[in-house]
Design a protein around this motif. Structure first.
Motif, mmCIF file in Angstrom:
data_model
loop_
_atom_site.group_PDB
_atom_site.id
_atom_site.type_symbol
_atom_site.label_atom_id
_atom_site.label_comp_id
_atom_site.label_asym_id
_atom_site.label_seq_id
_atom_site.Cartn_x
_atom_site.Cartn_y
_atom_site.Cartn_z
ATOM 1 N N THR A 92 0.846 -1.191 0.000
ATOM 2 C CA THR A 92 0.000 0.000 0.000
ATOM 3 C C THR A 92 0.888 1.251 0.000
ATOM 4 O O THR A 92 2.092 1.167 0.293
ATOM 5 N N GLU A 94 0.995 3.416 2.182
ATOM 6 C CA GLU A 94 1.516 3.561 3.542
ATOM 7 C C GLU A 94 2.786 2.736 3.740
ATOM 8 O O GLU A 94 3.690 3.138 4.471
ATOM 9 N N HIS A 95 2.865 1.578 3.090
ATOM 10 C CA HIS A 95 4.082 0.761 3.157
ATOM 11 C C HIS A 95 5.252 1.497 2.505
ATOM 12 O O HIS A 95 6.385 1.435 2.990
ATOM 13 N N ILE A 97 5.567 4.777 2.250
ATOM 14 C CA ILE A 97 5.933 5.866 3.164
ATOM 15 C C ILE A 97 6.795 5.317 4.297
ATOM 16 O O ILE A 97 7.826 5.905 4.659
ATOM 17 N N SER A 98 6.414 4.173 4.846
ATOM 18 C CA SER A 98 7.209 3.545 5.910
ATOM 19 C C SER A 98 8.597 3.168 5.404
ATOM 20 O O SER A 98 9.597 3.316 6.125
ATOM 21 N N THR A 113 3.278 12.141 0.517
ATOM 22 C CA THR A 113 1.977 12.076 1.178
ATOM 23 C C THR A 113 0.974 12.965 0.448
ATOM 24 O O THR A 113 -0.181 12.562 0.242
#
Length: 163
Positions: A92, A94-95, A97-98, A113
Motif C-alpha cells: 500500500t 503507507e508501506h 511511506i514507511s 503524502t
C-alpha cells in the motif's frame, strides 16, 4: 508515484558517491533490463527539468537512470518487507511511506503524502463517476439505443434547418 523532484534531489549524492569512488572497470551496474526504468521516460524527465541550453552526457544520463532504478528497487523491496511483516500481500502507499522513513528519505515523505492524497481523490472521483454511469437505471444496450435515437433526432433537426 514518487515525485520527480525527489528523484532529482538524489543527483548530488550520486555524483558525490561516484566522484569519490574509482570507476568500475567495465562493470555493468544494472544487469537486468527488465527491472530498469524506461530509458526514454527518464531522458524525457531529464530534458524537461534541466535548464535550456544545458546538456548532460550520455554517461551521466545512464548513471542517473541506474540510480533512479536502484532507488525505486530499494524502496519497493523495503515496502515489500514491511507488507510481509504485516502479513499483507499487497503493498500500500503507507508501506512505501514507511519504507522511505526506514531508509532515511524523510525529506520525501511530505511531498509523497501530498501526492498520495491527490491520487486517492482522483481515484475516488473516478469511482463516483463510474457509479453514476452504472446507476443510470438502464442497461448498456438501452443506453446505446437511446443514444442512437438522440443522434437520429438531432440529424433530422439539422436536415430540417438546412432545407
Amino acid at each position: 508515484s514518487l515525485p520527480l523532484t525527489a528523484l532529482f534531489s538524489l543527483v548530488p549524492l550520486i555524483l558525490k558517491y561516484y566522484s569519490d569512488t574509482p570507476p568500475p572497470e567495465n562493470k555493468v551496474i544494472m544487469e537486468n533490463d527488465d527491472q530498469a526504468l524506461p530509458k526514454a521516460t527518464i531522458n524525457k524527465m531529464i530534458s524537461d527539468i534541466i535548464p535550456e541550453g544545458l546538456r548532460l552526457s550520455n554517461d551521466l544520463r545512464e548513471l542517473f537512470l541506474e540510480s533512479c532504478t536502484e532507488f525505486v528497487l530499494s524502496i519497493s523491496s523495503e515496502a515489500t518487507d514491511i507488507s510481509t511483516k504485516e502479513n499483507k500481500t499487497t503493498i500500500t502507499p503507507e508501506h512505501v511511506i514507511s519504507a522511505l522513513k526506514k531508509l532515511g528519505f524523510d525529506d520525501f515523505i511530505d511531498e509523497c503524502t501530498k501526492e498520495m492524497e491527490i491520487e486517492k481523490d482522483v481515484a475516488k472521483d473516478k469511482r463516483i463517476e463510474k457509479k453514476k454511469k452504472k446507476d443510470m437505471g438502464m442497461s448498456a444496450e438501452e443506453a446505446m439505443a437511446l443514444q442512437a435515437k438522440m443522434f437520429a433526432e438531432a440529424k433530422a433537426r439539422m436536415a430540417g434547418q438546412q432545407a
